[in-house]
Design an enzyme around this catalytic site. Structure first.
Site, PDB file in Angstrom:
ATOM      1  N   ASP A 134      -8.268  -1.711  13.857  1.00  0.00           N
ATOM      2  CA  ASP A 134      -9.652  -1.913  13.403  1.00  0.00           C
ATOM      3  C   ASP A 134      -9.783  -3.121  12.477  1.00  0.00           C
ATOM      4  OD1 ASP A 134      -8.381  -1.004  11.133  1.00  0.00           O
ATOM      5  OD2 ASP A 134      -9.601   0.815  10.899  1.00  0.00           O
ATOM      6  N   HIS A 148      -7.873  -3.734   9.801  1.00  0.00           N
ATOM      7  CA  HIS A 148      -7.521  -3.532   8.393  1.00  0.00           C
ATOM      8  C   HIS A 148      -6.256  -4.300   8.012  1.00  0.00           C
ATOM      9  CE1 HIS A 148      -5.132   0.307   9.560  1.00  0.00           C
ATOM     10  NE2 HIS A 148      -4.260  -0.446   8.954  1.00  0.00           N
ATOM     11  N   GLU A 173      -9.766  -0.595   4.898  1.00  0.00           N
ATOM     12  CA  GLU A 173     -10.443  -0.246   6.140  1.00  0.00           C
ATOM     13  C   GLU A 173     -11.752  -1.054   6.273  1.00  0.00           C
ATOM     14  OE1 GLU A 173      -8.886   1.215   8.339  1.00  0.00           O
ATOM     15  OE2 GLU A 173      -8.169   3.228   7.862  1.00  0.00           O
ATOM     16  N   ASP A 189       0.845  -1.195   0.000  1.00  0.00           N
ATOM     17  CA  ASP A 189       0.000   0.000   0.000  1.00  0.00           C
ATOM     18  C   ASP A 189       0.879   1.244   0.000  1.00  0.00           C
ATOM     19  OD1 ASP A 189       0.973  -0.369   2.568  1.00  0.00           O
ATOM     20  OD2 ASP A 189      -0.971  -0.639   3.503  1.00  0.00           O
TER      21      ASP A 189
HETATM   22  C1  GLP Z   1      -0.554   0.656   8.473  1.00  0.00           C
HETATM   23  C2  GLP Z   1      -0.232  -0.224   7.273  1.00  0.00           C
HETATM   24  C3  GLP Z   1      -0.638  -1.673   7.534  1.00  0.00           C
HETATM   25  C4  GLP Z   1      -0.134  -2.113   8.889  1.00  0.00           C
HETATM   26  C5  GLP Z   1      -0.720  -1.244   9.965  1.00  0.00           C
HETATM   27  C6  GLP Z   1      -0.333  -1.680  11.373  1.00  0.00           C
HETATM   28  O1  GLP Z   1      -1.870   1.058   8.484  1.00  0.00           O
HETATM   29  N1  GLP Z   1      -0.860   0.219   6.093  1.00  0.00           N
HETATM   30  O2  GLP Z   1      -0.128  -2.496   6.490  1.00  0.00           O
HETATM   31  O3  GLP Z   1      -0.465  -3.453   9.093  1.00  0.00           O
HETATM   32  O4  GLP Z   1      -0.272   0.069   9.725  1.00  0.00           O
HETATM   33  O5  GLP Z   1       0.871  -1.090  11.729  1.00  0.00           O
HETATM   34  P1  GLP Z   1       1.702  -1.489  13.006  1.00  0.00           P
HETATM   35  O6  GLP Z   1       2.347  -2.784  12.658  1.00  0.00           O
HETATM   36  O7  GLP Z   1       2.711  -0.398  13.162  1.00  0.00           O
HETATM   37  O8  GLP Z   1       0.761  -1.603  14.138  1.00  0.00           O
END
Ligand code: GLP
Length: 261
Positions: free
Chosen positions: A136, A138, A143, A67
């Site tokens: 959440d 995702h 989302e 992404d």
């Molecule tokens: C972002 C990324 C996701 C990731 C999420 C969780 O939103 N787009 O791919 O899984 O963060 O991040 P973290 O691992 O820092 O909690």
């Protein structure tokens, strides 16, 4: 799906890095789908250590982005392209030419998304897709209520996700873009092996909904239940709300050594 409960984030990183290393030994030009965020960092560190020691050769490996923020210049330090260059490509010694990702600065965003989906297909598809999970539920930036068959497209972030990600923008939520490009859930499900890594108590509710809740767009990660080879790796804190935790521990403890994840 297989659920593996590990003692801590470091052990999770090592387990997933081993799976990537095994894949690269079997298929040196494997296409690795990588995620950003804090959670995957121990994976990249453990894999980089294997590269340094000569245990794995990444010279032919290819990397695909999950992404991207819309509107951040590619050289912005927090564009996911920059983050992945810093945290994945450079430590693993993978050439920029072996990297593919969507163009978050394209004037025609949807055309850039379609082009990226095509590029992934032409590259033979992702062999192993590493995923984190949002609080959440995702995956990527899909989302809640994203279509479970969605393709790569533009999405609007929830306020919660922008707040969660503000820590990468000097704690200033105003600097976090509202719009992103993300591989769709349908796109993600095309990878041959999905590995979702979640650590810390903050992910416990999302993990329980993903693994033990219904398949529902309101929890995008629950789509992993529809994949024939999905592995969810969680530390004790992230596993705390799993009703079947004892069963997951039992099955992993009795797995044949040769099988891997
Ligand atoms: C972002 C990324 C996701 C990731 C999420 C969780 O939103 N787009 O791919 O899984 O963060 O991040 P973290 O691992 O820092 O909690």
């Amino acid at each position: 799906m297989e659920v593996v409960i590990v003692p801590d984030a470091k052990a999770g990183g090592e387990l997933v890095a081993d799976a990537m290393a095994q894949l690269l030994r079997r298929k040196p030009d494997a296409l690795l789908g990588v995620a950003t965020g804090s959670t995957p960092l121990p994976v990249y560190q453990a894999l980089a250590a294997q590269v340094c020691s000569g245990a794995v050769d990444t010279s032919r490996a290819r990397v695909a982005q999950l992404d991207e923020y819309v509107g951040l210049p590619a050289d912005h330090p927090e564009s996911y392209r920059s983050v992945l260059r810093r945290e994945v490509l450079e430590p693993l010694g993978i050439a920029p030419a072996s990297f593919m990702g969507p163009d978050g600065t394209a004037e025609d965003v949807q055309a850039a998304c379609d082009a990226y989906d095509r590029q992934l297909g032409e590259a033979g598809g992702v062999d192993l897709q590493l995923l984190g999970i949002g609080t959440d539920g995702h995956i990527g930036f899909n989302e809640p209520c994203s279509s479970l068959v969605s393709r790569t497209r533009i999405k609007t972030l929830t306020e919660q996700t922008r707040k969660d990600n503000a820590r990468f923008f000097d704690g200033d939520v105003e600097q976090v873009p509202h719009h992103v490009i993300t591989q769709g859930i349908g796109t993600i499900l095309e990878a041959r092996h999905l590995v979702l890594l979640a650590t810390g108590a903050g992910k416990a509710d999302a993990v329980a909904a993903t693994v033990e809740g219904p398949v529902a767009a309101v929890c995008p990660a629950s789509a992993l239940q529809m994949h024939p080879h999905a592995t969810v790796v969680v530390d004790e804190a992230a596993a705390a709300k799993l009703e079947h935790a004892d069963y997951f521990r039992y099955t992993f403890a009795h797995k044949p050594d040769w099988q891997g994840i």
